[in-house]
Each structure stands twice: as structure tokens, then as C-alpha cells.
Design a protein around this motif. Structure first.
Motif, PDB file in Angstrom:
ATOM      1  N   LYS A 109       0.807  -1.195   0.018  1.00 39.10           N
ATOM      2  CA  LYS A 109       0.083   0.029  -0.085  1.00 39.10           C
ATOM      3  C   LYS A 109       0.867   1.253  -0.058  1.00 39.10           C
ATOM      4  CE  LYS A 109      -4.239  -1.737   0.256  1.00 39.10           C
ATOM      5  NZ  LYS A 109      -3.922  -3.026  -0.039  1.00 39.10           N
ATOM      6  N   ILE A 110       0.483   2.420  -0.724  1.00 39.91           N
ATOM      7  CA  ILE A 110       1.087   3.759  -0.884  1.00 39.91           C
ATOM      8  C   ILE A 110       0.451   4.476   0.288  1.00 39.91           C
ATOM      9  CG2 ILE A 110       1.704   5.470  -2.298  1.00 39.91           C
ATOM     10  CD1 ILE A 110       1.230   3.839  -4.601  1.00 39.91           C
ATOM     11  N   SER A 111       1.286   5.005   0.963  1.00 40.66           N
ATOM     12  CA  SER A 111       1.029   5.982   2.061  1.00 40.66           C
ATOM     13  C   SER A 111       0.213   7.214   1.521  1.00 40.66           C
ATOM     14  CB  SER A 111       2.204   6.631   2.799  1.00 40.66           C
ATOM     15  OG  SER A 111       3.281   7.426   2.093  1.00 40.66           O
ATOM     16  N   PRO A 112      -0.755   7.975   2.162  1.00 41.08           N
ATOM     17  CA  PRO A 112      -1.500   9.049   1.580  1.00 41.08           C
ATOM     18  C   PRO A 112      -0.496  10.160   1.121  1.00 41.08           C
ATOM     19  CG  PRO A 112      -2.805   8.133   3.599  1.00 41.08           C
ATOM     20  CD  PRO A 112      -1.178   7.594   3.481  1.00 41.08           C
ATOM     21  N   ASP A 113       0.595  10.428   1.589  1.00 40.58           N
ATOM     22  CA  ASP A 113       1.381  11.475   1.325  1.00 40.58           C
ATOM     23  C   ASP A 113       2.166  10.914   0.009  1.00 40.58           C
ATOM     24  OD1 ASP A 113       3.222   9.792   2.539  1.00 40.58           O
ATOM     25  OD2 ASP A 113       3.999  11.123   4.049  1.00 40.58           O
ATOM     26  N   GLU A 114       2.272   9.644  -0.440  1.00 29.13           N
ATOM     27  CA  GLU A 114       2.877   9.107  -1.471  1.00 29.13           C
ATOM     28  C   GLU A 114       4.181   9.210  -1.285  1.00 29.13           C
ATOM     29  OE1 GLU A 114       1.554  11.073  -5.102  1.00 29.13           O
ATOM     30  OE2 GLU A 114      -0.570  10.447  -4.956  1.00 29.13           O
ATOM     31  N   LYS A 115       4.675   9.003  -0.064  1.00 31.78           N
ATOM     32  CA  LYS A 115       6.331   8.907   0.342  1.00 31.78           C
ATOM     33  C   LYS A 115       6.721   7.636   0.536  1.00 31.78           C
ATOM     34  CE  LYS A 115       6.893  13.708   2.102  1.00 31.78           C
ATOM     35  NZ  LYS A 115       7.147  14.622   3.224  1.00 31.78           N
ATOM     36  N   ALA A 129      -3.230  -1.220   5.900  1.00 35.88           N
ATOM     37  CA  ALA A 129      -4.149  -0.279   5.308  1.00 35.88           C
ATOM     38  C   ALA A 129      -3.952   0.905   5.989  1.00 35.88           C
ATOM     39  CB  ALA A 129      -5.724  -0.510   5.475  1.00 35.88           C
ATOM     40  N   PHE A 130      -3.673   2.049   5.447  1.00 38.16           N
ATOM     41  CA  PHE A 130      -3.589   3.499   5.810  1.00 38.16           C
ATOM     42  C   PHE A 130      -4.725   4.236   6.242  1.00 38.16           C
ATOM     43  CE2 PHE A 130       0.791   2.888   3.704  1.00 38.16           C
ATOM     44  CZ  PHE A 130       1.317   3.550   4.825  1.00 38.16           C
ATOM     45  N   SER A 131      -4.724   4.816   7.723  1.00 40.60           N
ATOM     46  CA  SER A 131      -5.850   5.822   7.723  1.00 40.60           C
ATOM     47  C   SER A 131      -5.637   7.154   6.709  1.00 40.60           C
ATOM     48  CB  SER A 131      -5.781   6.358   9.232  1.00 40.60           C
ATOM     49  OG  SER A 131      -4.254   6.993   9.168  1.00 40.60           O
ATOM     50  N   PRO A 132      -6.868   7.624   6.654  1.00 44.86           N
ATOM     51  CA  PRO A 132      -6.940   8.861   5.701  1.00 44.86           C
ATOM     52  C   PRO A 132      -5.792   9.831   5.712  1.00 44.86           C
ATOM     53  CG  PRO A 132      -8.957   8.303   6.328  1.00 44.86           C
ATOM     54  CD  PRO A 132      -8.087   7.483   6.983  1.00 44.86           C
ATOM     55  N   ASP A 133      -5.495   9.917   6.859  1.00 51.03           N
ATOM     56  CA  ASP A 133      -4.344  11.175   7.297  1.00 51.03           C
ATOM     57  C   ASP A 133      -3.001  10.496   7.030  1.00 51.03           C
ATOM     58  OD1 ASP A 133      -4.389   9.714   9.702  1.00 51.03           O
ATOM     59  OD2 ASP A 133      -5.051  11.292  10.837  1.00 51.03           O
ATOM     60  N   GLY A 134      -2.739   9.135   6.855  1.00 50.16           N
ATOM     61  CA  GLY A 134      -1.477   8.569   7.105  1.00 50.16           C
ATOM     62  C   GLY A 134      -0.957   8.371   8.431  1.00 50.16           C
ATOM     63  N   ASN A 135      -1.553   8.775   9.526  1.00 54.51           N
ATOM     64  CA  ASN A 135      -0.841   8.878  10.762  1.00 54.51           C
ATOM     65  C   ASN A 135      -1.042   7.451  11.295  1.00 54.51           C
ATOM     66  OD1 ASN A 135      -0.091  11.403  10.646  1.00 54.51           O
ATOM     67  ND2 ASN A 135      -2.250  12.234  11.567  1.00 54.51           N
ATOM     68  N   GLN A 136      -1.718   6.612  10.951  1.00 54.88           N
ATOM     69  CA  GLN A 136      -2.164   5.210  11.539  1.00 54.88           C
ATOM     70  C   GLN A 136      -2.158   4.101  10.343  1.00 54.88           C
ATOM     71  OE1 GLN A 136      -5.672   6.094  13.849  1.00 54.88           O
ATOM     72  NE2 GLN A 136      -4.310   5.559  15.701  1.00 54.88           N
ATOM     73  N   LEU A 143      -3.972  -4.754  -6.746  1.00 56.33           N
ATOM     74  CA  LEU A 143      -3.531  -3.179  -6.919  1.00 56.33           C
ATOM     75  C   LEU A 143      -3.825  -2.005  -6.197  1.00 56.33           C
ATOM     76  CD1 LEU A 143      -2.944  -4.930 -10.058  1.00 56.33           C
ATOM     77  CD2 LEU A 143      -3.334  -2.638 -11.251  1.00 56.33           C
ATOM     78  N   HIS A 144      -3.481  -1.240  -5.836  1.00 60.79           N
ATOM     79  CA  HIS A 144      -3.743   0.151  -5.098  1.00 60.79           C
ATOM     80  C   HIS A 144      -2.911   1.191  -5.771  1.00 60.79           C
ATOM     81  CE1 HIS A 144      -2.885   3.067  -1.581  1.00 60.79           C
ATOM     82  NE2 HIS A 144      -4.248   2.793  -1.764  1.00 60.79           N
ATOM     83  N   GLY A 145      -3.986   2.062  -6.133  1.00 61.43           N
ATOM     84  CA  GLY A 145      -3.567   3.326  -6.608  1.00 61.43           C
ATOM     85  C   GLY A 145      -3.807   4.849  -5.872  1.00 61.43           C
ATOM     86  N   THR A 146      -3.312   5.732  -6.344  1.00 59.52           N
ATOM     87  CA  THR A 146      -3.516   7.057  -5.868  1.00 59.52           C
ATOM     88  C   THR A 146      -4.051   8.217  -6.918  1.00 59.52           C
ATOM     89  OG1 THR A 146      -1.264   7.930  -6.407  1.00 59.52           O
ATOM     90  CG2 THR A 146      -1.332   6.790  -4.376  1.00 59.52           C
ATOM     91  N   LYS A 147      -4.463   8.957  -6.373  1.00 55.26           N
ATOM     92  CA  LYS A 147      -5.310  10.075  -7.045  1.00 55.26           C
ATOM     93  C   LYS A 147      -4.346  10.438  -8.288  1.00 55.26           C
ATOM     94  CE  LYS A 147      -8.863  11.596  -4.174  1.00 55.26           C
ATOM     95  NZ  LYS A 147      -9.404  12.664  -3.146  1.00 55.26           N
ATOM     96  N   SER A 148      -3.010  10.619  -7.927  1.00 50.41           N
ATOM     97  CA  SER A 148      -1.821  11.388  -8.833  1.00 50.41           C
ATOM     98  C   SER A 148      -1.618  10.078  -9.897  1.00 50.41           C
ATOM     99  CB  SER A 148      -0.831  11.734  -7.810  1.00 50.41           C
ATOM    100  OG  SER A 148      -0.152  10.796  -7.446  1.00 50.41           O
ATOM    101  N   GLY A 149      -1.958   9.010  -9.872  1.00 48.34           N
ATOM    102  CA  GLY A 149      -1.665   8.036 -10.936  1.00 48.34           C
ATOM    103  C   GLY A 149      -0.757   6.975 -10.636  1.00 48.34           C
ATOM    104  N   LEU A 150      -0.320   7.105  -9.283  1.00 51.49           N
ATOM    105  CA  LEU A 150       0.856   5.975  -8.847  1.00 51.49           C
ATOM    106  C   LEU A 150       0.064   4.719  -8.429  1.00 51.49           C
ATOM    107  CD1 LEU A 150       2.877   7.717  -6.338  1.00 51.49           C
ATOM    108  CD2 LEU A 150       3.666   7.387  -8.550  1.00 51.49           C
TER     109      LEU A 150
END
Length: 769
Positions: free
Chosen positions: A60-66, A105-112, A302-309
Motif C-alpha cells: 500500500k502507498i501512504s497518503p502522502d505518497e512517500k 491499510a493506511f488511515s486517510p491522514d496517514g498517521n495510523q 493493485l492499489h492506486g492514488t489520485k496522482s496516478g501512482l
């Protein structure tokens, strides 16, 4: 994986491996290899983020995409690792624990993060603060579900208040619909309110619902379900479980949904003809399907982000290799093996073998053996397997077919005297009747009388009766006898009377074991160098139908001088036949250890070969027998089901599995436990129960010193959704861990812990012993 790399790995590990006193092999239903792949162009192409001998998956990709968090088995147990998405550093462990971790699974804010772990006994969902630069102990994680059932695949709602997940807690374990000896589980979806700590059940179906994901607005939940035709497809529902609607077509597999946008989802499917995994996108408004990725990789989850990752795990499609003929596609040895298990006073080299049953190891060298039936050249195999009886039977069948068509020809020829439709209708009725009679005969008699010597007289009696009845009906009832010539009557008689006998005899002629035998090869592989050779061709078991001659329970004798194996049906029922054989390497001879009149199977010899234990139904039940000094003794003599007996090297202890005190799970199936019988003077003790789990247990085997028993068990439940572990590789059950039990104090040690089916363990001495 290239052959030279495997050889290099063995050489590199040799200094470590030689320290291991014993080797433990087991079958593994695991994939050949999986790595983590990343896409930066909206899924059009993927490049690898990891490159490890062990399996990496469920990223899974973290919400901040880092960051990318994923599961890896590089430490020997599936655990969470974190990796910078730019690849600027090595992956490091995220959670400190010796137990299973997966499905982050990441929380929406990425803190947990929420994830599945099993350190408290079974698969629960835990919540932990996300600190990518440090490794936290599992004790800091909060158990959110804390239930004896298994909980899987957590997913946060967009506002972070709710957690959706799947669980098998709501259904009783039941026998597999096809393989009743295997246990089968069903999962439903649940929603946990993280603020109020309230849990509600969202679905309740007879098939698995799993892998929930949330819509962008949090009003809908997408998931897969097998509720229609037992074929997983993607569905959606309101977040409270109402208004369930199917989204993807049931004509193809649909699992692991992932949100692309508010109007599009992606999911994984299987292209069965091409044996490829594909990832499709579905437009929720128009229903239009498209392929997300068209490359050479089989990608999962597969797991994607809004930026296309996009991130996924997978590998190139596995193909059969020479060292693993007839096994699971790809390498013979599992990814990341051999592994050293050095804890709880045990020092073992663990080796996973990717076959349905483990390829037994040579106790004296680096070799594995397995049976292989080559069907690549069916024409040659067909003629080579034919016995002298085959050709007369084939001639009989062809003569019968000729008579059928000859009768039809005469009907056409005499169509002016008798309307042709009447004759054709009579012919059709006769042929349908023959097919039905043949079907009834096969299904109600054939399976119960597998010996060809029994089938032959029964077939003759049935065929002669059919011939007499049909001939009588022809001469007494047919109007053709008044209008046809003597020659026509003769051919008509042959058509009506001879056809039933010829069809039945022809069928038995082709499929009877005395007329047609299929012979499997015995293959030996050096599992270090992967050199392969054929060392024997299994002799046919004449008098027994080929369907009852499958080679099972193949294993080395304790001194390495030969092999023992069973020909018969795994878990054969009453009236089926099984024979235990011995193969001598020096003499290159195959001989019977038991006769073929009963359902004998799963034999084991002591080191001296003077004591022989096996399962048989010779007295009506599946009992455990011991044979020594020319005498056969029934050790259990009970109406219960007993199986898999093994004997200690010194011949003084016998362990087997039985359902005497097992849990009734339906369909006449009870779970099995381990039992111990010990030599007492000139006799044997009563069975003593060793395990009390009321869960399926099987395939025990003694350690070389006779102090330990290893076995496979499902007492720890499952660690992932059943359809996900079976979508890429069929397995009758998605669970099975290898456990060692020390007999003197009943100490248990779990040797494997993951989400793959593992079984049939064999423990032999080390190469340096």
C-alpha cells in the motif's frame, strides 16, 4: 529464477546449512515468486521496487505518497516492511514481532495503519501509529477485533471513523464441497465504528464476501462476493449493508477491487485459457471495461492514488520446469528456502517443496523423488500402455459399432416396407437405453468393484441378459420379422442383441486395467543443483483399474535403501482397493508389502524393517495394523476413521490420526487428532490421545531420533481470505501449519506460519550427520 542463481544461493548458504542437524521438508501451495512493483504512469507500465529470494506482497502507498508498506517473508515469517517510494533506502521492518503480519491499510491522514497479525493466537486486526523511521514493538498495537474467528483485509472510510473488514467469525467451519476431508470457511463483511467501538455485520451469505473498499464520499462499499454461481465478482452496497448490487460480470473472476476515481474501479481477474492474471478497469456509469496493464507480469492486489501512482505484487507467469514436472508451475523449492529454524532448542533446515504432496527426501543425500505421468505424447503413451488383451477388446467394440450402423443401413434400405422414422426412432431409443444402462452400471457397480477380475463376469452377465431380452423383443414384437429376408433378420438380430454386449465389453476393454495400464515415472532431483533423472517406471497393478492405481504416500525407507508407496485412492472408501509397495534401489525391484484385496494404504517401516504399520479396512473399518514376525495385528479395531500411521525408527512407538473424539462438522466428517500407541512387553498399549484441538490434523512423521512428531494442522485458523489464496493456485484448503510435538513433555513448536497451505512434512537427518 535462473538456474545458476539457485545454485549460487545453495553454495552461499552452505556454511549456515551445515550447522543444521536435521532437514525438514513439507509441501507448499505457495507462489513461485512475488515482488513489489510500482507504476508512475497510471498503470501502463510497472518496474520492481523489491528483488528478494523470498515472497513480497500486499503493498500500500501512504497518503502522502512517500512510502510503500508491504509484507515480506524474508525473515521466515510474513512481516511488515516499509520502503521509500523513490527507492532511496533499503526496506526495513516496521513492526517487531515473531508472528504473522499482513494486509496493511493506511488511515486517510496517514498517521495510523491497520493490519492483520496473529501473535495473540489467530488473525486479528490491529491499529498502530505509523512511524516509517522506526521499528515499533507489536505490544504498542491495539487489537481492534479480538475474536476467535479470523479477521482480514481492513479498509478505512474516507473520514477515518469506520473500518470495514471481512471475517469468518459468523459461519461454522464445514467440509469442503469437493474434498470433504478438507475444512472450508466462509467470510462476511463487518463495519467497526472506531469512535464508538460498535460493530455491525454488513453481509450474511453462504459464500465468501471480502476485500472491502470505500467510495470517495464514504457512502458506498465495493467488495467481491461469490454469492452468484460460486464465482467471485465485484459488488457494491451502502455503507450500512443495504442495497447490494452486482457491479462486474459473473462470467469472469472479479477479486481485489481498488478505487480509481469516483466513477471507476479496478479489479483482478483470471484469463483461464491463457493462464494469465489481468487487471481490468470498470466505468461505473457506462459499464465499459478496459485493461489497466498489458505487460508480461501477473499482478495482484493493485492499489492506486489520485496522482496516478499504482503499486502491486506479482511476477511473470510461472511455467513448468524440468525439476518440477507435474508439480506447481515454476520452481520445485519454495521462494526464500532453505531457511534455518534455530529456536526452542531446535536446529532445523526447513525446505518447502512446491508440490501437492511433498517430494520425499533422501536421508543420505541432497535428493528428492516424485512420480510423474507424462501425457504430452498421448498416442505413444496409449500404445505403450496397451496390454495383449486390449486388441481383442478393441476389435469387439469396433464389431459392435459396425453392427449398429449396419442395422441403421438396413432400416434405410427397407424404408418402403417400414417407415424410416419408426426404425430410426427405435434405433435411437435403443442407443439411449444402452447409454443409460452403461451409466448406471459404471456409477453403481464400477466404483464398488474396481478389480477387473470382478468386473468381467458382472459385465458378461449384464450384457448377455440385455442381449437375450433385446433379441426376444425383436423376434416377438418387431413387424420387421414378417417383411425382411433371413439375411436382414440376422443383421437385425446382431444389431439388437449384440450391441449391448459389445458396447459394455468394449468399454471395459478400453478402460479395464488388464487391458490398458498407465505407468508413471519415478523422478529423482538433486534439489541443490536441480539435476534431474528418471530412475524407475512404476509397475502396473494388474487386476486393478487404473483409477485405483494412483501413486500416493511416496517416501524413503529410514535407511535410504528404497522407497515405500501406496497405489490407490487418497482417502479411499469401502470396497476401493489399495496396495502398499516397496522399491529397492540396489535390486531395482518393486514388490508388494500388502495384498490388493483390501483398502490398504499409508504404510511405514521401522529402521530395521522388521515392524510394519499401515491402515487397512480388511475387517470392515479403517483401522491401524502392525505386521511383524509374520503376524498381522489390528491395533485399534474400532468403527472410527483412522489414518496416516507412522512408526518410530526403533519400532516401539506408533502415531496415527483418528476421529474418535473429533468434532462433527457435517457430511459424515469429524475432525482428527493425533494418537500414540507404545510397545508394552510382547504387546501394544491402548491409543493415547496427543492433541485435543477439534480441528483438522494430519500427516504425522517421527523425527530421526524418535523424540518428536511433526504434523500439519489448521488449529491456528486462516490468515487471509480463502478466495484470494486459491485464485492463483487451487488448494483444497487455504491453511495448514507445520507443528512439532515433543512426546516426553508434549511441548509444541510452530515451525511455519503464513497463509499458504502446507502439509505432509518429512523429517530426515542432516547432510553432515
Amino acid at each position: 529464477m535462473p538456474k545458476f542463481f539457485l545454485i549460487f544461493s545453495w553454495v552461499l548458504l552452505s556454511s549456515i546449512v551445515t550447522k543444521a542437524q536435521k532437514r525438514l521438508f513439507f509441501s507448499s501451495f505457495s507462489p513461485e515468486t512475488w515482488e513489489i512493483y510500482l507504476s508512475k504512469d497510471e498503470g501502463k507500465s510497472f518496474f520492481p521496487l523489491t528483488d528478494q529470494p523470498a515472497l513480497d506482497y500486499d503493498a500500500k502507498i501512504s497518503p502522502d505518497e512517500k512510502w510503500v508498506v508491504f509484507t515480506s517473508e524474508r525473515s521466515g515469517v510474513p512481516q511488515l516492511y516499509v520502503l521509500p517510494i523513490d527507492g532511496g533506502a533499503e526496506a526495513r521492518r516496521l513492526v517487531q514481532s515473531d508472528s504473522f503480519q499482513d494486509q496493511v491499510a493506511f488511515s486517510p491522514d496517514g498517521n495510523q495503519i491497520a493490519f492483520v497479525a496473529s501473535h495473540e493466537g489467530n488473525a486479528d486486526i490491529y491499529l498502530l501509529d505509523f512511524f516509517p523511521d522506526s521499528t515499533q514493538h507489536i505490544a504498542h498495537a491495539k487489537n481492534l477485533t479480538n475474536h476467535p474467528g479470523g479477521d482480514f483485509r481492513p479498509s478505512f472510510s474516507p473520514d477515518g471513523r469506520y473500518l470495514a473488514f471481512s471475517s469468518d467469525r459468523g459461519h461454522a467451519i464445514q467440509p469442503h464441497p469437493v474434498f470433504p476431508f478438507a475444512m472450508f470457511r466462509i467470510g462476511d463483511l463487518y463495519r467497526l465504528d472506531l469512535e464508538q467501538d460498535e460493530l455491525i455485520r454488513l453481509t450474511e451469505e453462504a459464500y465468501w464476501d471480502g476485500s472491502p473498499i470505500w467510495s470517495e464520499d464514504g457512502e458506498k462499499i465495493y467488495f467481491y462476493s461469490a454469492r452468484k454461481n460460486n464465482q467471485p465478482a465485484v459488488f457494491k452496497m451502502n455503507h450500512d449493508g443495504t442495497d447490494v448490487q452486482q457491479v462486474s460480470d459473473s462470467g469472469h473472476l472479479g477479486i481485489s477491487p481498488s478505487l480509481v476515481s469516483s466513477a471507476k474501479i479496478a479489479y483482478t481477474t483470471l484469463d483461464e485459457p491463457a493462464d494469465r492474471i489481468h487487471n481490468l478497469t470498470l466505468d461505473l456509469e457506462t459499464g465499459a471495461l478496459d485493461t489497466l496493464y498489458r505487460g508480461e507480469l501477473d499482478l495482484f492486489n493493485l492499489h492506486g492514488t489520485k496522482s496516478g501512482l499504482w503499486v502491486a505484487h506479482g511476477a511473470k507467469t510461472a511455467r513448468e520446469v524440468e525439476s518440477n514436472l507435474g508439480g506447481f508451475a515454476g520452481n520445485l523449492i519454495g521462494a526464500g528456502f532453505p531457511r534455518i529454524f534455530d529456536q526452542d532448542s531446535m536446529n532445523l533446515e526447513l525446505i518447502a517443496v512446491r508440490r501437492g504432496f511433498v517430494a520425499p527426501p533422501d536421508p543420505t543425500g541432497p535428493y528428492l523423488v516424485y512420480e510423474y505421468l507424462d501425457l504430452n505424447d498421448p498416442v505413444n503413451s496409449f500404445f505403450e500402455a496397451s496390454t495383449p488383451w486390449f486388441w481383442p477388446a478393441l476389435g469387439l467394440l469396433l464389431l459392435g459399432i459396425f453392427m449398429v450402423f449396419r442395422g441403421i443401413f438396413l432400416g434405410i434400405h427397407n424404408r418402403k416396407k417400414v417407415k424410416i422414422w419408426k426404425f430410426l426412432l427405435a434405433s435411437l431409443v435403443l442407443l439411449v437405453t444402452l447409454i443409460l444402462v452403461l451409466g448406471i452400471f459404471v456409477n453403481f457397480f464400477f466404483i464398488d468393484l474396481p478389480s477387473f477380475d470382478h468386473l468381467l463376469p458382472v459385465a458378461l452377465i449384464v450384457a448377455v441378459i440385455l442381449g437375450i431380452l433385446a433379441s426376444w423383443a425383436y423376434f416377438k414384437k418387431s413387424t420387421l420379422q414378417k417383411q425382411q429376408s433371413l439375411r436382414s433378420k440376422l443383421f437385425g438380430f446382431l444389431f439388437i442383441g449384440f450391441a449391448p454386449m459389445s458396447v459394455l465389453m468394449g468399454y471395459l476393454g478400453i478402460f479395464g486395467a488388464n487391458l490398458f495400464q498407465v505407468q508413471a515415472d519415478l523422478i529423482r532431483v538433486n534439489y541443490q543443483t536441480l539435476e534431474t533423472e528418471k530412475i524407475h517406471v512404476f509397475e502396473p497393478n494388474y487386476g486393478v483399474h487404473p483409477a485405483f492405481s494412483t501413486v500416493i504416500d511416496l517416501k524413503y525407507l529410514a535407511d535410504g535403501s528404497g522407497l515405500s508407496f501406496t497405489t490407490g485412492i487418497f482417502r479411499g472408501e469401502k470396497n476401493s482397493k489399495g496396495t502398499i509397495w516397496q522399491y529397492d534401489f540396489e535390486q531395482k525391484t518393486q514388490s508388494k508389502l500388502t495384498d490388493s484385496d483390501w483398502n490398504n494404504g499409508f504404510g511405514d517401516l521401522s529402521l530395521s524393517k522388521e515392524t510394519f504399520v499401515y491402515r487397512s479396512d480388511r475387517e470392515g473399518n479403517n483401522d491401524i495394523y502392525v505386521q511383524e514376525n509374520g503376524k498381522i495385528l489390528n491395533l485399534t479395531s474400532s468403527p472410527n476413521r483412522e489414518n496416516f500411521p507412522v512408526i518410530s525408527p526403533d519400532g516401539n512407538k506408533i502415531v496415527f490420526v483418528g476421529d474418535q473424539n473429533g468434532k462433527d462438522v457435517g457430511k459424515g466428517i469429524k475432525t482428527m487428532d493425533l494418537y500414540l500407541i507404545q510397545r508394552e512387553g510382547e504387546g501394544w498399549s491402548a491409543p493415547e490421545q496427543l492433541t485435543f484441538m477439534q480441528s483438522q490434523t494430519g500427516h504425522p512423521h517421527f523425527s530421526p531420533d524418535g523424540e518428536w512428531i511433526i504434523y500439519t494442522t489448521e488449529e491456528y485458523g486462516i490468515n487471509d481470505e480463502q478466495p484470494l489464496s486459491q485464485s492463483f493456485m487451487f488448494s483444497p484448503q487455504p491453511y495448514g501449519e507445520i507443528v512439532a510435538l515433543r512426546l516426553r513433555d508434549r511441548k509444541k513448536v510452530k515451525l511455519t506460519h503464513n497463509k499458504w497451505e502446507e502439509g505432509a512434512p518429512l523429517w530426515v537427518r542432516g547432510l553432515e550427520d
